[in-house]
Design a protein around this motif. Structure first.
Motif, short mmCIF file in Angstrom:
data_model
loop_
_atom_site.label_atom_id
_atom_site.label_comp_id
_atom_site.label_asym_id
_atom_site.label_seq_id
_atom_site.Cartn_x
_atom_site.Cartn_y
_atom_site.Cartn_z
N MET A 1 45.34 21.26 21.89
CA MET A 1 44.33 22.21 21.47
C MET A 1 43.33 22.38 22.61
SD MET A 1 43.81 24.00 18.67
CE MET A 1 44.59 23.32 17.25
N SER A 2 42.99 23.60 22.89
CA SER A 2 41.98 23.91 23.90
C SER A 2 40.87 24.71 23.25
CB SER A 2 42.57 24.75 25.03
OG SER A 2 43.53 24.04 25.75
N VAL A 3 39.71 24.69 23.86
CA VAL A 3 38.60 25.51 23.41
C VAL A 3 38.27 26.47 24.54
CG1 VAL A 3 36.19 25.54 22.69
CG2 VAL A 3 37.70 23.72 21.90
N VAL A 4 38.22 27.75 24.22
CA VAL A 4 37.88 28.77 25.20
C VAL A 4 36.67 29.54 24.70
CG1 VAL A 4 40.23 29.01 26.09
CG2 VAL A 4 39.49 30.47 24.22
N VAL A 5 35.95 30.13 25.62
CA VAL A 5 34.84 31.01 25.28
C VAL A 5 35.27 32.41 25.66
CG1 VAL A 5 32.42 31.58 25.73
CG2 VAL A 5 33.15 29.18 25.69
N LEU A 6 35.21 33.29 24.67
CA LEU A 6 35.62 34.67 24.93
C LEU A 6 34.91 35.61 23.99
CD1 LEU A 6 37.72 35.02 22.41
CD2 LEU A 6 39.37 34.16 24.02
N ASP A 7 35.02 36.88 24.28
CA ASP A 7 34.52 37.92 23.40
C ASP A 7 35.53 39.06 23.42
OD1 ASP A 7 34.11 39.34 25.77
OD2 ASP A 7 31.94 39.38 25.59
N GLY A 8 35.21 40.13 22.76
CA GLY A 8 36.15 41.25 22.67
C GLY A 8 36.54 41.82 24.01
N SER A 9 35.60 41.83 24.96
CA SER A 9 35.92 42.40 26.27
C SER A 9 36.96 41.56 27.01
CB SER A 9 34.66 42.57 27.12
OG SER A 9 34.11 41.32 27.46
N THR A 10 36.96 40.25 26.78
CA THR A 10 37.96 39.37 27.38
C THR A 10 39.35 39.77 26.92
OG1 THR A 10 36.38 37.54 27.34
CG2 THR A 10 38.70 36.96 27.62
N VAL A 11 39.48 39.99 25.63
CA VAL A 11 40.78 40.34 25.06
C VAL A 11 41.18 41.75 25.48
CG1 VAL A 11 42.05 40.67 22.89
CG2 VAL A 11 40.42 38.77 23.11
N ARG A 12 40.24 42.70 25.46
CA ARG A 12 40.55 44.08 25.87
C ARG A 12 41.01 44.14 27.33
NH1 ARG A 12 35.97 44.87 23.26
NH2 ARG A 12 36.20 45.62 21.14
N ALA A 13 40.35 43.38 28.20
CA ALA A 13 40.73 43.39 29.62
C ALA A 13 42.14 42.84 29.80
CB ALA A 13 39.73 42.57 30.44
N PHE A 14 42.49 41.82 29.04
CA PHE A 14 43.84 41.25 29.12
C PHE A 14 44.87 42.28 28.66
CE2 PHE A 14 47.13 38.59 26.86
CZ PHE A 14 47.79 38.18 28.00
N VAL A 15 44.62 42.94 27.55
CA VAL A 15 45.56 43.95 27.04
C VAL A 15 45.65 45.13 28.00
CG1 VAL A 15 46.00 45.57 25.14
CG2 VAL A 15 45.24 43.24 24.63
N ALA A 16 44.53 45.48 28.63
CA ALA A 16 44.51 46.62 29.56
C ALA A 16 45.29 46.34 30.84
CB ALA A 16 43.07 47.00 29.90
N ASP A 17 45.42 45.06 31.21
CA ASP A 17 46.21 44.70 32.39
C ASP A 17 47.68 44.73 31.97
OD1 ASP A 17 47.63 43.43 34.45
OD2 ASP A 17 45.99 42.06 34.90
N GLU A 18 48.30 45.88 32.11
CA GLU A 18 49.66 46.10 31.61
C GLU A 18 50.65 45.04 32.09
OE1 GLU A 18 50.99 48.33 29.45
OE2 GLU A 18 49.03 49.20 29.04
N ALA A 19 50.57 44.67 33.35
CA ALA A 19 51.53 43.70 33.90
C ALA A 19 51.34 42.33 33.27
CB ALA A 19 51.40 43.62 35.42
N ALA A 20 50.09 41.87 33.19
CA ALA A 20 49.82 40.54 32.62
C ALA A 20 50.17 40.52 31.14
CB ALA A 20 48.35 40.17 32.82
N PHE A 21 49.78 41.56 30.42
CA PHE A 21 50.07 41.59 28.99
C PHE A 21 51.58 41.67 28.75
CE2 PHE A 21 50.28 43.72 24.78
CZ PHE A 21 49.64 42.73 24.04
N ALA A 22 52.28 42.47 29.53
CA ALA A 22 53.74 42.60 29.38
C ALA A 22 54.43 41.26 29.64
CB ALA A 22 54.28 43.68 30.31
N ARG A 23 53.99 40.52 30.67
CA ARG A 23 54.58 39.21 30.94
C ARG A 23 54.37 38.26 29.76
NH1 ARG A 23 52.38 40.10 36.00
NH2 ARG A 23 50.55 38.83 35.49
N SER A 24 53.19 38.28 29.22
CA SER A 24 52.87 37.42 28.09
C SER A 24 53.70 37.78 26.86
CB SER A 24 51.38 37.52 27.77
OG SER A 24 51.05 36.69 26.69
N VAL A 25 53.78 39.06 26.56
CA VAL A 25 54.55 39.51 25.40
C VAL A 25 56.03 39.20 25.60
CG1 VAL A 25 55.32 41.58 24.16
CG2 VAL A 25 52.90 41.27 24.67
#
Length: 162
Positions: A1-25
């Protein structure tokens, strides 16, 4: 288990990075596709959902509620599968999985809002939220590194000019 600090912009930026999100998916899809046929069956997706243990009841997540009835659980899993299976083919292909995960992640981003939150994430088997936080950390590190190099270059240029 890890603890991270994030907000909506963190998640949106990840989804917006098509290459990073595609690799993850793609990695998550491959892990779920137990038989390697390139699509997720109802059973494969159900096993993944069961691993989240969200429906344990009787003490799960501090609940006093009894575990849901098997028919209720089956109906819930069927509804989730139908949400992923956009073309109603009876299987979830990579594009359907990616599109639904994008929709889910953007809904999570909306739910998180703009105030940073500490979130406990499972780091065994991967977590889209953990990957989003790591994506943001890497972007910040790259920016700091670029600024440090620019400052060093500027300092070197001003030293040469003297």
């Amino acid at each position: 288990m890890s603890v991270v600090v994030l907000d909506g912009s963190t998640v949106r930026a990840f989804v917006a990075d098509e290459a990073a999100f595609a690799r993850s998916v793609e990695a998550r899809f491959a892990a779920l596709d137990a038989n390697g046929d390139g699509v997720l069956s109802r059973g494969e997706l159900r096993r993944a959902l069961e691993s989240f243990r969200l429906l344990d009841g009787a003490g799960g997540f501090g609940s006093d509620e009894p575990a849901p009835l098997p028919a209720e659980v089956a109906a819930l899993y069927d509804a989730v599968f139908e949400q992923f299976d956009a073309d109603r083919s009876g299987a979830v292909d990579r594009a359907e999985f990616r599109d639904e995960m994008r929709r889910i992640m953007l809904a999570v981003a909306d739910g998180l809002g703009s105030q940073p939150l500490q979130v406990a994430v499972d780091d065994e088997g991967g977590s889209f939220l953990l990957e989003a936080a790591q994506h943001e950390a890497a972007a910040i590190a790259a920016k700091v590194d670029a600024e440090r190099k620019a400052k060093a270059a500027a300092d070197g240029a001003s030293a040469d000019a003297k």
